[in-house]
Write an enzyme that holds these catalytic residues in place. Sequence first.
Site, PDB file in Angstrom:
ATOM      1  N   HIS A 146      62.636 -80.953 -86.686  1.00  0.00           N
ATOM      2  CA  HIS A 146      63.504 -80.083 -87.350  1.00  0.00           C
ATOM      3  C   HIS A 146      64.638 -80.276 -86.666  1.00  0.00           C
ATOM      4  CE1 HIS A 146      61.413 -78.347 -90.907  1.00  0.00           C
ATOM      5  NE2 HIS A 146      60.215 -78.899 -89.794  1.00  0.00           N
ATOM      6  N   ASP A 175      73.691 -79.980 -84.539  1.00  0.00           N
ATOM      7  CA  ASP A 175      72.301 -78.983 -85.604  1.00  0.00           C
ATOM      8  C   ASP A 175      71.882 -79.928 -86.049  1.00  0.00           C
ATOM      9  OD1 ASP A 175      71.268 -77.109 -86.999  1.00  0.00           O
ATOM     10  OD2 ASP A 175      73.208 -76.024 -86.441  1.00  0.00           O
TER      11      ASP A 175
HETATM   12  P1  ADP Z   1      68.128 -72.650 -87.605  1.00  0.00           P
HETATM   13  O1  ADP Z   1      67.289 -72.699 -88.755  1.00  0.00           O
HETATM   14  O2  ADP Z   1      68.785 -73.089 -85.924  1.00  0.00           O
HETATM   15  O3  ADP Z   1      68.365 -71.101 -87.902  1.00  0.00           O
HETATM   16  P2  ADP Z   1      69.892 -73.199 -90.335  1.00  0.00           P
HETATM   17  O4  ADP Z   1      70.765 -72.874 -90.571  1.00  0.00           O
HETATM   18  O5  ADP Z   1      69.152 -74.563 -91.353  1.00  0.00           O
HETATM   19  O6  ADP Z   1      69.634 -72.819 -88.434  1.00  0.00           O
HETATM   20  O7  ADP Z   1      68.765 -72.378 -90.941  1.00  0.00           O
HETATM   21  C1  ADP Z   1      68.534 -70.802 -90.518  1.00  0.00           C
HETATM   22  C2  ADP Z   1      68.160 -69.927 -91.741  1.00  0.00           C
HETATM   23  O8  ADP Z   1      67.843 -68.559 -91.527  1.00  0.00           O
HETATM   24  C3  ADP Z   1      68.432 -70.036 -92.980  1.00  0.00           C
HETATM   25  O9  ADP Z   1      67.498 -69.810 -94.204  1.00  0.00           O
HETATM   26  C4  ADP Z   1      69.012 -68.278 -92.973  1.00  0.00           C
HETATM   27  O10 ADP Z   1      69.687 -67.753 -94.185  1.00  0.00           O
HETATM   28  C5  ADP Z   1      68.560 -67.709 -92.272  1.00  0.00           C
HETATM   29  N1  ADP Z   1      69.543 -66.945 -91.900  1.00  0.00           N
HETATM   30  C6  ADP Z   1      70.523 -67.031 -90.277  1.00  0.00           C
HETATM   31  N2  ADP Z   1      71.441 -65.864 -89.852  1.00  0.00           N
HETATM   32  C7  ADP Z   1      70.444 -64.899 -90.511  1.00  0.00           C
HETATM   33  C8  ADP Z   1      70.551 -63.726 -90.916  1.00  0.00           C
HETATM   34  N3  ADP Z   1      71.683 -63.244 -90.249  1.00  0.00           N
HETATM   35  N4  ADP Z   1      69.801 -62.922 -91.640  1.00  0.00           N
HETATM   36  C9  ADP Z   1      68.876 -63.433 -91.874  1.00  0.00           C
HETATM   37  N5  ADP Z   1      68.693 -64.460 -92.894  1.00  0.00           N
HETATM   38  C10 ADP Z   1      69.519 -65.760 -91.664  1.00  0.00           C
END
Ligand code: ADP
Length: 480
Positions: free
Chosen positions: A166, A373
Amino acid sequence: MTPPSLRKAASGPRLVAVSNRVVHPRSAARGGGLAVALLDALRQRGGLWFGWSGQISDHPDTRPSVAESGPIRLATMDLSQAEHDAYYNGFANRCLWPLFHLRLDLTAFDPQHYDGYMRVNRRLAGALWPLLDDNDQIWIHDYHLLPFAEALREQRAKQQIGFFLHIPFPVPEMLTALPHYRDLMRSLFSYDLLGFQTEDDVQRFRDCAVREFGAQLRGDTITAFGRRLTAKAFPIGIDAREFAEIATSPTAQQEFQRVRAHREDRTVIVGVDRLDYTKGIPERFRSVECLLDRYPDTHGQVELLQIAPTSRGEVPEYMAIRRELEQIAGNINGRYAQLDWEPIRYINRPLGRRQLAGIYRASRIGLVTPLRDGMNLVAKEYVAAQDPADPGVLVLSRFAGSAKQMQSALIVNPYDNTAVADALQTARYMPLEERRNRHAELMQGLLRNDASAWREAFLQELQRCSAQREDPASPTAQAA
Ligand code: ADP
């Protein structure tokens, strides 16, 4: 117990998903995109999901706890504190995570962490082995479990095994800084299929295999260490249709009103991230400062709403980024705030998906500027949540895997504060027709490459390359 080889084979392959954390179907939405995508597949076909329970125990059981949820069997293992420290906090999150995101300066090489990581992988693989059937289709996820297939093969596993990374795959110069890179690369050749987020990641893996191990390439297949595998890009998607629906749910609408209330015509810029040094949040704050410096018409008119809950809070580098952000936001607000306005509002806690969807929809600009990312799903969620008749504008880092698929966003270099500030100003004044056109193009891509398309593409390819491996007449049959 019946040895796996004596069990009666099921009619079609059963899906066995393995990931660091197993999330109960009841709380799938909180587990994020991966949990939702896996559960959909498991619900459709029936299957097993195996991994860490999320619990630390003084005396972890050697056998998994098994629970049934409809057609899905959940098998979970507790970890001891020492295992968790070495495998999860240590090698996975203090070594592999920063290294694969090109942060050699933050990478901790600790042989004890590495030993713990290998031990946990072997222990988990040993616990899964008795639960497997001969024709299972096994799908392993992410950097916590790189050597999992090798550990299963040591138990004589013959099943088809695929792996999806991922996070980004690093350039060979970075990977080879890792004292154990040979062992880890060799272990990857125990998979039949390696899936990456982008073509660039595939290319870096191939470069490393060729330069360091003299691998032979033929189409998508790579031969090294006497084994042959297929390596391909499968960019992960979200369930865009469902996310668009929840953006108009009552909870989302309530949140939309809360954001818009008292702000009149102010432009809300939203940032949503786990608090992580790869996400470029300090650089983002600096870009907003640059916007305020360069464009005085933004004063009192633009607000960055940054939602960034603490993650991996036991790892020292994550404590440091939290302090740094609070300091930068305080400085910028101190410099620019007016009695009834602050340019940066920083919320340090998680929100529910429906709340997030409402906030995305209420924000004129989505600012997604990771320094590196694998994909970045927030960029996709922001687009899916927009009102197609009056959509906001996505400003997206060129270093997010999603930028490859989302060229109709405003693509920026997150290190270049001036360029990001200029893109934000362009987004503020972008005409409605251009916003609609860009949004329509982005949304088409999200619907075409959604979570189920990603999953089906991977599993079909795994089936195909495993069938070739078993056919001795095939040019891609195993070398060994
Ligand atoms: P990573 O997997 O590195 O955290 P991604 O952007 O691919 O980054 O995925 C992040 C996931 O986590 C998304 O589905 C997003 O909606 C969720 N997310 C990120 N920040 C928050 C937050 N503050 N509150 C709830 N969900 C969050």
